[in-house]
Scaffold this motif. Structure first.
Motif, PDB file in Angstrom:
ATOM      1  N   VAL A 222      -9.462  -4.012   2.711  1.00  0.00           N
ATOM      2  CA  VAL A 222      -8.786  -3.402   1.567  1.00  0.00           C
ATOM      3  C   VAL A 222      -9.091  -4.201   0.307  1.00  0.00           C
ATOM      4  O   VAL A 222      -8.911  -5.422   0.288  1.00  0.00           O
TER       5      VAL A 222
ATOM      6  N   ALA B  37      -2.796  -3.001  -3.011  1.00  0.00           N
ATOM      7  CA  ALA B  37      -4.045  -2.308  -2.706  1.00  0.00           C
ATOM      8  C   ALA B  37      -4.544  -1.607  -3.959  1.00  0.00           C
ATOM      9  O   ALA B  37      -3.778  -0.937  -4.660  1.00  0.00           O
TER      10      ALA B  37
ATOM     11  N   MET C 181       0.854  -1.193   0.000  1.00  0.00           N
ATOM     12  CA  MET C 181       0.000   0.000   0.000  1.00  0.00           C
ATOM     13  C   MET C 181       0.884   1.234   0.000  1.00  0.00           C
ATOM     14  O   MET C 181       2.074   1.159   0.283  1.00  0.00           O
TER      15      MET C 181
END
Length: 181
Positions: free
Chosen positions: A94, A123, A84
Motif C-alpha cells: 500500500v 493509504a 484505509m
C-alpha cells in the motif's frame, strides 16, 4: 516433471524497498482491519502465520503491517497502522502518507523497557480520510482508542505498552529513514 521457468524469482515482501523510485512510501499489510488474527510475515517461508488470536469482541482496528527493509528497536521491521477505507488482504503493498507516530515503551516480564513506536499512516487515495495530513488532524478519541488497542494487545501477550507521546509526520519519516537496513 517440473517446468523450468525463465521468470525471475519473486522477491520476498520484506526485501522490497519501503520507498519506490518516485519517492512514495509503501507498507506491507500483515493483518487486515477487522481480523481477530494478528498475522506475522515469515520471510524464510514467504508466507504469513497466525501469531495471535484475539478474544471474542477484539479485532484489528485498522490494517496493520510493516515497512520492508527496516529494523526497529525490537529487531522486527518497523510497524505501521494504516488507515484505509476498507481492509486489504495480507501481503498487499500500500502506498501511504505518514501521519505521525505514537512513541511508546514496551517491556516484558520485568525486563528493561525498550522503544516500540507505532507509526500511523494513511493509504494514498483514501476517499474517507484523504484530507488528513497529521495525527493532530485525527479525532483525539480515535487516537486514544488506537493507544488503548496496543495497550490491551500487549497486556494479552504478557507485556506492557506505555504510550509516551504523539508526534507528527516529520518525526515519523525520520524514524522510518533511521530504521532503514
Amino acid at each position: 516433471m517440473h517446468e523450468i521457468s525463465d521468470d525471475p524469482p519473486v522477491k520476498s515482501l520484506d526485501r522490497i524497498p519501503y520507498v519506490d523510485e518516485e519517492g512514495i512510501v509503501r507498507a506491507v499489510i500483515e493483518s487486515p482491519q477487522g481480523s481477530r488474527h494478528k498475522l506475522k510475515y515469515e520471510p524464510t517461508e514467504r508466507a504469513f502465520r497466525v501469531s495471535t488470536t484475539f478474544p471474542a469482541g477484539m479485532s484489528m482496528p485498522f490494517d496493520f503491517g510493516f515497512f520492508p527493509r527496516t529494523k526497529a528497536a525490537d529487531g522486527d521491521p518497523l510497524d505501521v497502522l494504516v488507515l484505509m477505507d476498507g481492509p486489504a488482504p495480507a501481503g498487499t503493498i500500500v502506498n501511504v502518507r505518514l501521519l505521525g507516530v505514537i512513541e511508546a515503551e514496551q517491556s516484558e516480564d520485568g525486563q528493561k523497557p525498550f522503544r516500540n513506536d507505532r507509526l500511523i499512516a494513511l493509504a494514498e487515495g483514501s476517499t474517507e480520510r484523504g484530507e488528513l495530513r497529521s495525527l493532530a488532524d485525527l479525532d483525539k478519541g480515535l487516537v486514544g482508542q488506537i493507544e488503548a488497542f496496543f495497550e490491551t494487545y500487549n497486556r494479552l501477550k504478557g507485556r506492557t505498552f506505555k504510550p509516551l507521546r504523539q508526534r507528527g509526520p516529520r518525526v515519523a519519516r525520520k524514524l522510518l529513514d533511521g530504521a532503514a537496513i
